[in-house]
Design a protein around this motif. Sequence first.
Motif, PDB file in Angstrom:
ATOM      1  N   GLU A 234       0.814  -1.219   0.000  1.00 38.74           N
ATOM      2  CA  GLU A 234       0.000   0.000   0.000  1.00 38.74           C
ATOM      3  C   GLU A 234       0.852   1.276   0.000  1.00 38.74           C
ATOM      4  N   PHE A 235       2.148   1.164   0.278  1.00 38.30           N
ATOM      5  CA  PHE A 235       3.035   2.325   0.366  1.00 38.30           C
ATOM      6  C   PHE A 235       3.186   2.969  -1.011  1.00 38.30           C
ATOM      7  N   ASN A 236       2.797   4.228  -1.134  1.00 35.52           N
ATOM      8  CA  ASN A 236       2.739   4.872  -2.453  1.00 35.52           C
ATOM      9  C   ASN A 236       3.659   6.087  -2.575  1.00 35.52           C
ATOM     10  N   GLU A 237       4.770   6.053  -1.844  1.00 34.15           N
ATOM     11  CA  GLU A 237       5.784   7.101  -1.987  1.00 34.15           C
ATOM     12  C   GLU A 237       7.025   6.520  -2.662  1.00 34.15           C
ATOM     13  N   GLY A 238       7.582   7.257  -3.607  1.00 35.19           N
ATOM     14  CA  GLY A 238       8.803   6.824  -4.277  1.00 35.19           C
ATOM     15  C   GLY A 238       8.627   5.552  -5.077  1.00 35.19           C
ATOM     16  N   ASN A 239       7.427   5.330  -5.610  1.00 30.59           N
ATOM     17  CA  ASN A 239       7.197   4.063  -6.319  1.00 30.59           C
ATOM     18  C   ASN A 239       6.817   4.252  -7.789  1.00 30.59           C
ATOM     19  N   ASN A 255       3.277  11.376  -5.955  1.00 31.59           N
ATOM     20  CA  ASN A 255       3.990  10.837  -4.797  1.00 31.59           C
ATOM     21  C   ASN A 255       3.116  10.944  -3.549  1.00 31.59           C
ATOM     22  N   GLY A 256       2.894   9.800  -2.892  1.00 29.96           N
ATOM     23  CA  GLY A 256       2.012   9.771  -1.736  1.00 29.96           C
ATOM     24  C   GLY A 256       0.544   9.722  -2.113  1.00 29.96           C
TER      25      GLY A 256
END
Length: 327
Positions: A234-239, A255-256
């Motif tokens: 679920e982490f949506n930073e730097g992806n 980002n985010g």
Amino acid sequence: MRQPFTTVTITEILSDSLSVRAISPQDANSVWFAANRGVVGLIDGKIPKIATVKYEDVVLNFRAIAKTEKAVFVLSIENPAVLYKMDVANNEAQNMTEVYVENGEGVFYDAINFWNENEGIAMGDPINGCLSIIITRDAGITWNKLSCDIVPPIIEGEAAFAASNSNISIVGNHAWIATGGKRARVFHSSDKGKTWEVFNTPMVQGNVMTGIYSIDFFNEKTGVIFGGDWERKEFNEGNKAITNDGGQTWQLISNGRGPGYRSSVKFVPNTNGEALVAVGSPGISYSNNAGKDWVELSNEGFYAIEFVSDSIAFASGSNKISRLVFK
């Protein structure tokens, strides 16, 4: 200007207890695939034509596939890594032959692609300090591994993910290769693999399962990378990031916001580099403005996606291959 997608219709065309991470469409109704347990084949409409491949009694795990006009190539991941060439005529595979075998500690191949009918490239995890890169110049009959004198050195802990056969993107004479792990970088060749350079990215990196899982270029300048942290989907930073200078510099997008981890991203054909679809185990994500904003079209999970046209694609995942129609 075409209307944005609002829905996707998903029709399952193969249901089997396989992990299918590599697909290559033949046309709008048929798709080649390579999977674990040594299984390779063609789904022709809804008719599966399947073979099981063994190498010296070893059941191979395939996660890479590529197709030219006259042949299909499937590449297994780990020691021994075996690359097969299948001659193709009338939607039938014939004369399956081994064209490259690599044995040794650390052997692990991730992806394969072709510039044209004669010249192709496959890549794998590093051995002796550089990425494993093999090249063919004779339509896949012979393959030669590049020396580490040619390929830039990797950082310790940097490798790649055999998640969707999309670590390599090709446009014209160019090739781009994406890495992950301790470092997430993009390796680039402008001359079909003769010389290489490497670029840093702002993607999440530093852990074993972080980094770039997929790369796609719309033209020689505009490209996208997608990935994230497999252990925190679920982490949506730097992806997710985009480049407009051929990969030299990358800018994070949404980002985010928007989707977290995804394992395969593609530009939608005929959308001038504006529309993107990314798939992963959490679902299917779509952007109509080069990744600035995203909508979730489905929560059905897939590993890989390959477009046939600007509205039809095939996607593969755990125990399945499906035909997708976007509207």
